[in-house]
Design a protein around this motif. Structure first.
Motif, PDB file in Angstrom:
ATOM      1  N   VAL A  70       0.848  -1.193   0.000  1.00  0.00           N
ATOM      2  CA  VAL A  70       0.000   0.000   0.000  1.00  0.00           C
ATOM      3  C   VAL A  70       0.884   1.243   0.000  1.00  0.00           C
ATOM      4  O   VAL A  70       1.766   1.379   0.845  1.00  0.00           O
ATOM      5  CB  VAL A  70      -0.919   0.017   1.239  1.00  0.00           C
ATOM      6  N   PRO A  71       0.687   2.153  -0.979  1.00  0.00           N
ATOM      7  CA  PRO A  71       1.469   3.401  -0.996  1.00  0.00           C
ATOM      8  C   PRO A  71       1.258   4.197   0.286  1.00  0.00           C
ATOM      9  O   PRO A  71       0.241   4.047   0.971  1.00  0.00           O
ATOM     10  CB  PRO A  71       0.920   4.146  -2.218  1.00  0.00           C
ATOM     11  N   THR A  72       2.236   5.046   0.606  1.00  0.00           N
ATOM     12  CA  THR A  72       2.132   5.826   1.840  1.00  0.00           C
ATOM     13  C   THR A  72       0.976   6.815   1.798  1.00  0.00           C
ATOM     14  O   THR A  72       0.353   7.092   2.810  1.00  0.00           O
ATOM     15  CB  THR A  72       3.444   6.588   2.095  1.00  0.00           C
ATOM     16  N   THR A  99     -19.154   1.890  -7.067  1.00  0.00           N
ATOM     17  CA  THR A  99     -17.762   2.229  -7.383  1.00  0.00           C
ATOM     18  C   THR A  99     -17.297   3.412  -6.535  1.00  0.00           C
ATOM     19  O   THR A  99     -16.195   3.394  -5.970  1.00  0.00           O
ATOM     20  CB  THR A  99     -17.632   2.576  -8.879  1.00  0.00           C
ATOM     21  N   ALA A 100     -18.133   4.438  -6.446  1.00  0.00           N
ATOM     22  CA  ALA A 100     -17.789   5.605  -5.632  1.00  0.00           C
ATOM     23  C   ALA A 100     -17.617   5.209  -4.173  1.00  0.00           C
ATOM     24  O   ALA A 100     -16.676   5.660  -3.503  1.00  0.00           O
ATOM     25  CB  ALA A 100     -18.876   6.671  -5.777  1.00  0.00           C
ATOM     26  N   LEU A 101     -18.515   4.373  -3.669  1.00  0.00           N
ATOM     27  CA  LEU A 101     -18.450   3.943  -2.272  1.00  0.00           C
ATOM     28  C   LEU A 101     -17.147   3.213  -1.979  1.00  0.00           C
ATOM     29  O   LEU A 101     -16.470   3.496  -0.975  1.00  0.00           O
ATOM     30  CB  LEU A 101     -19.649   3.038  -1.956  1.00  0.00           C
ATOM     31  N   PHE A 102     -16.769   2.264  -2.838  1.00  0.00           N
ATOM     32  CA  PHE A 102     -15.547   1.496  -2.595  1.00  0.00           C
ATOM     33  C   PHE A 102     -14.308   2.388  -2.688  1.00  0.00           C
ATOM     34  O   PHE A 102     -13.375   2.264  -1.886  1.00  0.00           O
ATOM     35  CB  PHE A 102     -15.447   0.341  -3.590  1.00  0.00           C
ATOM     36  N   SER A 103     -14.294   3.310  -3.647  1.00  0.00           N
ATOM     37  CA  SER A 103     -13.159   4.228  -3.777  1.00  0.00           C
ATOM     38  C   SER A 103     -13.071   5.151  -2.568  1.00  0.00           C
ATOM     39  O   SER A 103     -11.989   5.407  -2.034  1.00  0.00           O
ATOM     40  CB  SER A 103     -13.294   5.057  -5.062  1.00  0.00           C
ATOM     41  N   TRP A 104     -14.209   5.653  -2.137  1.00  0.00           N
ATOM     42  CA  TRP A 104     -14.283   6.524  -0.959  1.00  0.00           C
ATOM     43  C   TRP A 104     -13.823   5.777   0.291  1.00  0.00           C
ATOM     44  O   TRP A 104     -13.019   6.288   1.089  1.00  0.00           O
ATOM     45  CB  TRP A 104     -15.718   7.022  -0.809  1.00  0.00           C
ATOM     46  N   ALA A 105     -14.329   4.550   0.472  1.00  0.00           N
ATOM     47  CA  ALA A 105     -14.016   3.778   1.677  1.00  0.00           C
ATOM     48  C   ALA A 105     -12.538   3.422   1.747  1.00  0.00           C
ATOM     49  O   ALA A 105     -11.940   3.427   2.835  1.00  0.00           O
ATOM     50  CB  ALA A 105     -14.871   2.510   1.717  1.00  0.00           C
ATOM     51  N   TYR A 106     -11.936   3.120   0.592  1.00  0.00           N
ATOM     52  CA  TYR A 106     -10.520   2.760   0.599  1.00  0.00           C
ATOM     53  C   TYR A 106      -9.663   3.963   1.013  1.00  0.00           C
ATOM     54  O   TYR A 106      -8.717   3.832   1.803  1.00  0.00           O
ATOM     55  CB  TYR A 106     -10.099   2.248  -0.780  1.00  0.00           C
ATOM     56  N   ALA A 107     -10.014   5.123   0.496  1.00  0.00           N
ATOM     57  CA  ALA A 107      -9.297   6.343   0.901  1.00  0.00           C
ATOM     58  C   ALA A 107      -9.494   6.618   2.389  1.00  0.00           C
ATOM     59  O   ALA A 107      -8.544   6.950   3.107  1.00  0.00           O
ATOM     60  CB  ALA A 107      -9.763   7.532   0.069  1.00  0.00           C
ATOM     61  N   ARG A 108     -10.730   6.466   2.868  1.00  0.00           N
ATOM     62  CA  ARG A 108     -11.010   6.716   4.283  1.00  0.00           C
ATOM     63  C   ARG A 108     -10.279   5.704   5.175  1.00  0.00           C
ATOM     64  O   ARG A 108      -9.790   6.057   6.253  1.00  0.00           O
ATOM     65  CB  ARG A 108     -12.517   6.648   4.553  1.00  0.00           C
ATOM     66  N   HIS A 109     -10.211   4.465   4.749  1.00  0.00           N
ATOM     67  CA  HIS A 109      -9.558   3.420   5.549  1.00  0.00           C
ATOM     68  C   HIS A 109      -8.098   3.774   5.838  1.00  0.00           C
ATOM     69  O   HIS A 109      -7.595   3.533   6.939  1.00  0.00           O
ATOM     70  CB  HIS A 109      -9.641   2.084   4.802  1.00  0.00           C
ATOM     71  N   PHE A 110      -7.432   4.353   4.842  1.00  0.00           N
ATOM     72  CA  PHE A 110      -6.009   4.654   4.979  1.00  0.00           C
ATOM     73  C   PHE A 110      -5.733   6.134   5.257  1.00  0.00           C
ATOM     74  O   PHE A 110      -4.579   6.570   5.205  1.00  0.00           O
ATOM     75  CB  PHE A 110      -5.249   4.221   3.720  1.00  0.00           C
ATOM     76  N   GLY A 111      -6.790   6.907   5.536  1.00  0.00           N
ATOM     77  CA  GLY A 111      -6.591   8.328   5.764  1.00  0.00           C
ATOM     78  C   GLY A 111      -6.109   9.048   4.521  1.00  0.00           C
ATOM     79  O   GLY A 111      -5.358  10.027   4.606  1.00  0.00           O
ATOM     80  N   PHE A 124     -17.588  -0.014   8.316  1.00  0.00           N
ATOM     81  CA  PHE A 124     -17.226  -0.388   6.946  1.00  0.00           C
ATOM     82  C   PHE A 124     -15.852   0.149   6.567  1.00  0.00           C
ATOM     83  O   PHE A 124     -15.019  -0.568   6.017  1.00  0.00           O
ATOM     84  CB  PHE A 124     -18.298   0.119   5.981  1.00  0.00           C
ATOM     85  N   THR A 125     -15.611   1.414   6.858  1.00  0.00           N
ATOM     86  CA  THR A 125     -14.315   1.984   6.483  1.00  0.00           C
ATOM     87  C   THR A 125     -13.178   1.371   7.296  1.00  0.00           C
ATOM     88  O   THR A 125     -12.051   1.290   6.811  1.00  0.00           O
ATOM     89  CB  THR A 125     -14.316   3.522   6.645  1.00  0.00           C
ATOM     90  N   GLN A 126     -13.459   0.928   8.510  1.00  0.00           N
ATOM     91  CA  GLN A 126     -12.432   0.225   9.289  1.00  0.00           C
ATOM     92  C   GLN A 126     -12.118  -1.147   8.688  1.00  0.00           C
ATOM     93  O   GLN A 126     -10.962  -1.581   8.665  1.00  0.00           O
ATOM     94  CB  GLN A 126     -12.893   0.044  10.734  1.00  0.00           C
ATOM     95  N   TRP A 127     -13.142  -1.815   8.189  1.00  0.00           N
ATOM     96  CA  TRP A 127     -12.987  -3.179   7.674  1.00  0.00           C
ATOM     97  C   TRP A 127     -12.542  -3.225   6.219  1.00  0.00           C
ATOM     98  O   TRP A 127     -11.911  -4.188   5.794  1.00  0.00           O
ATOM     99  CB  TRP A 127     -14.316  -3.932   7.775  1.00  0.00           C
ATOM    100  N   PHE A 128     -12.880  -2.204   5.432  1.00  0.00           N
ATOM    101  CA  PHE A 128     -12.801  -2.337   3.981  1.00  0.00           C
ATOM    102  C   PHE A 128     -11.368  -2.539   3.488  1.00  0.00           C
ATOM    103  O   PHE A 128     -10.441  -1.844   3.892  1.00  0.00           O
ATOM    104  CB  PHE A 128     -13.398  -1.107   3.287  1.00  0.00           C
ATOM    105  N   ASP A 129     -11.230  -3.506   2.629  1.00  0.00           N
ATOM    106  CA  ASP A 129      -9.969  -3.717   1.914  1.00  0.00           C
ATOM    107  C   ASP A 129     -10.301  -4.251   0.525  1.00  0.00           C
ATOM    108  O   ASP A 129     -11.451  -4.550   0.216  1.00  0.00           O
ATOM    109  CB  ASP A 129      -9.042  -4.685   2.667  1.00  0.00           C
ATOM    110  N   LEU A 130      -9.275  -4.329  -0.305  1.00  0.00           N
ATOM    111  CA  LEU A 130      -9.486  -4.791  -1.679  1.00  0.00           C
ATOM    112  C   LEU A 130      -9.337  -6.301  -1.802  1.00  0.00           C
ATOM    113  O   LEU A 130      -9.649  -6.872  -2.846  1.00  0.00           O
ATOM    114  CB  LEU A 130      -8.496  -4.088  -2.621  1.00  0.00           C
TER     115      LEU A 130
END
Length: 467
Positions: A3-5, A26-38, A290-296
């Motif tokens: 995962v990039p920094t 698609t928007a939800l998954f992209s949003w959640a991934y960004a939120r998961h990693f700050g 969800f954002t705590q759990w979400f990964d690809l």
């Protein structure tokens, strides 16, 4: 997966229509991934299709995102406002030889494709104007404006590790020299996407699998620009209950149809999150969870199936959990349209507290609550059936008790049981005519709970009218 920094994702819809369910996921998954990693979530409007893009569609997309609460950190960026940047990059590509002018007319390109089809070959641009060492190019037709084509590699392969589908390899021989700028200088879709992802430092491109064929072209353009590649993940499509691609015949496909049908945004988000992603057996969860759990790693490769019954079940859960004041604010406008009379009527929040457990949508709630906000008009046949000469004296006696009993559910319930026991009656024999006279209908929540929501005088007036 490394995962990039600094995670940077994007949602990049084309404004040619509403925000559909697949785009929202698609928007939800992209949003959640960004939120998961700050990280950073970018909204980009890809509006280079001038014939089909409309301001109304842009507004519909933004409204859909706002309703869902998928707030972007940067943007919205509009491709049509970045024309100078695209022309700058095309100029550099022409100078370094990774792009070239092509003067073949559309008719000539179609003719070469027809010849290839006739020969059993894959139709493609044949490289007439592609500069090669020792090659003499044709004379430039007088007055004809050229397109700009990308000089795609002719050897080797394009390989990427798709975070959903796994490793994908496309031979460069399958790709021709695509047009990256039209005769009027307007850049084309795949070129703009590649430049935007480069300029915006996008690290993860999560999108529908209808874009898989675009990916090798964009990768080659990014290589030519010396840009770092993002990671790509292509989500399988969402199917209807019949296994076919989700469409209008399956019901609502625009996200903004769902608030109109009485769904809560948190229910829609929760449901979309489970379309192609899982966290064990968890079905209901907040967006914080969800954002705590979400990964690809837990995105599924197979298409998801849209199930309206499941969405209703989740919506029912969130309605039961929702604040009654919020629900009242949401259903009141529809009730007013339906002729609700609120003066002297029960407090809407109290009515919602009584009614919300048994409904799936806000529209159902607004209809169900109307029994407290309109004058009852019992059907004559039902009155004849339930308001018998034998039950009228019992109703009169109960009305007399109601005139003095403490006005709360427990005491009304006790009075009801007392009179049933005295006359050796079963609950439906008294509850059904009570419902008819007080509300005008036979189906209501518990009759004692319904009675105490009304003002005492209203209940007594409605009973006396028929007694």
């Amino acid at each position: 997966m490394t995962v990039p920094t600094q995670i940077r994702t994007r949602f990049a819809p084309s404004p040619t229509g509403y925000l559909h369910v697949g785009g929202a996921r698609t928007a939800l998954f992209s949003w959640a991934y960004a939120r998961h990693f700050g990280g950073t979530f970018v909204l980009r409007i890809e509006d280079t299709d001038l014939e089909r893009s409309t301001p109304e569609a842009v507004q519909a997309i933004i409204e859909g995102m706002q309703w869902l609460g998928l707030h972007h950190d940067e943007g919205p960026f509009y491709q049509m406002q970045r024309m100078d940047r695209y022309r700058e990059v095309i100029g550099k590509m022409l100078a370094d030889g990774s792009a070239y002018h092509c003067y073949s007319s559309p008719e000539e390109v179609e003719a070469m494709r027809e010849r290839q089809r006739a020969a059993g070959e894959k139709p493609r641009y044949d490289g007439t104007w592609r500069p090669e060492a020792g090659k003499t190019l044709p004379a430039i037709p007088e007055g004809r404006k050229p397109v700009v084509r990308f000089r795609n590699p002719t050897e080797g392969e394009v390989t990427w590790n798709d975070v959903v589908k796994g490793s994908i390899t496309i031979s460069n021989r399958e790709l021709d020299d695509l047009v990256i700028a039209r005769p009027d200088g307007t850049p084309t879709y795949n070129f703009c996407v590649a430049v935007d992802d480069w300029d915006m430092k996008i690290t993860h491109v999560i999108r529908g699998d209808d874009h898989v064929n675009n990916t090798p072209r964009q990768i080659n353009i990014l290589h030519a620009l010396g840009a770092e590649l993002p990671l790509y993940g292509h989500l399988p499509m969402i199917l209807g209950s019949d296994g076919e691609k989700l469409s209008k015949r399956h019901g609502a496909v625009s996200v903004m149809d769902y608030p109109a049908q009485g769904y809560l945004p948190e229910a829609m988000l929760n449901y979309l999150a489970r379309l192609g992603w899982s966290h064990g057996d968890d079905e209901v969860f907040s967006m914080e969870q969800f954002t705590q759990w979400f990964d690809l790693d837990h995105l599924t490769k197979s298409p998801a199936q849209f199930n309206h019954e499941k969405l209703d079940w989740i919506n029912n859960h969130y309605i039961k959990q929702a604040d009654n004041a919020r629900l009242a604010e949401l259903v009141r406008p529809q009730m007013i349209k339906n002729g609700a009379q609120f003066d002297g009527a029960p407090d809407l929040q109290n009515v919602i507290a009584l009614m919300k457990d048994r409904i799936n949508t806000l529209n159902e709630l607004s209809v169900a609550a109307m029994l407290f906000y309109r004058q009852p008009a019992p059907d004559a046949a039902l009155l004849e059936q339930h308001l018998t000469d034998a039950i009228k004296p019992v109703l009169a006696q109960f009305a007399e008790q109601l005139s003095s009993v403490e006005w709360k559910k427990e005491t009304v319930s006790a009075a009801l049981k007392e009179i049933l026991a005295a006359h050796k009656l079963k609950m439906p024999q008294l509850a059904m005519p009570l419902r008819l006279l007080i509300t005008g209908q036979l189906q209501t929540p518990s009759i004692d709970a319904v009675i105490v929501l009304f003002d005492r005088a209203v209940v007594l007036d409605r009973l006396k009218k028929y007694l």
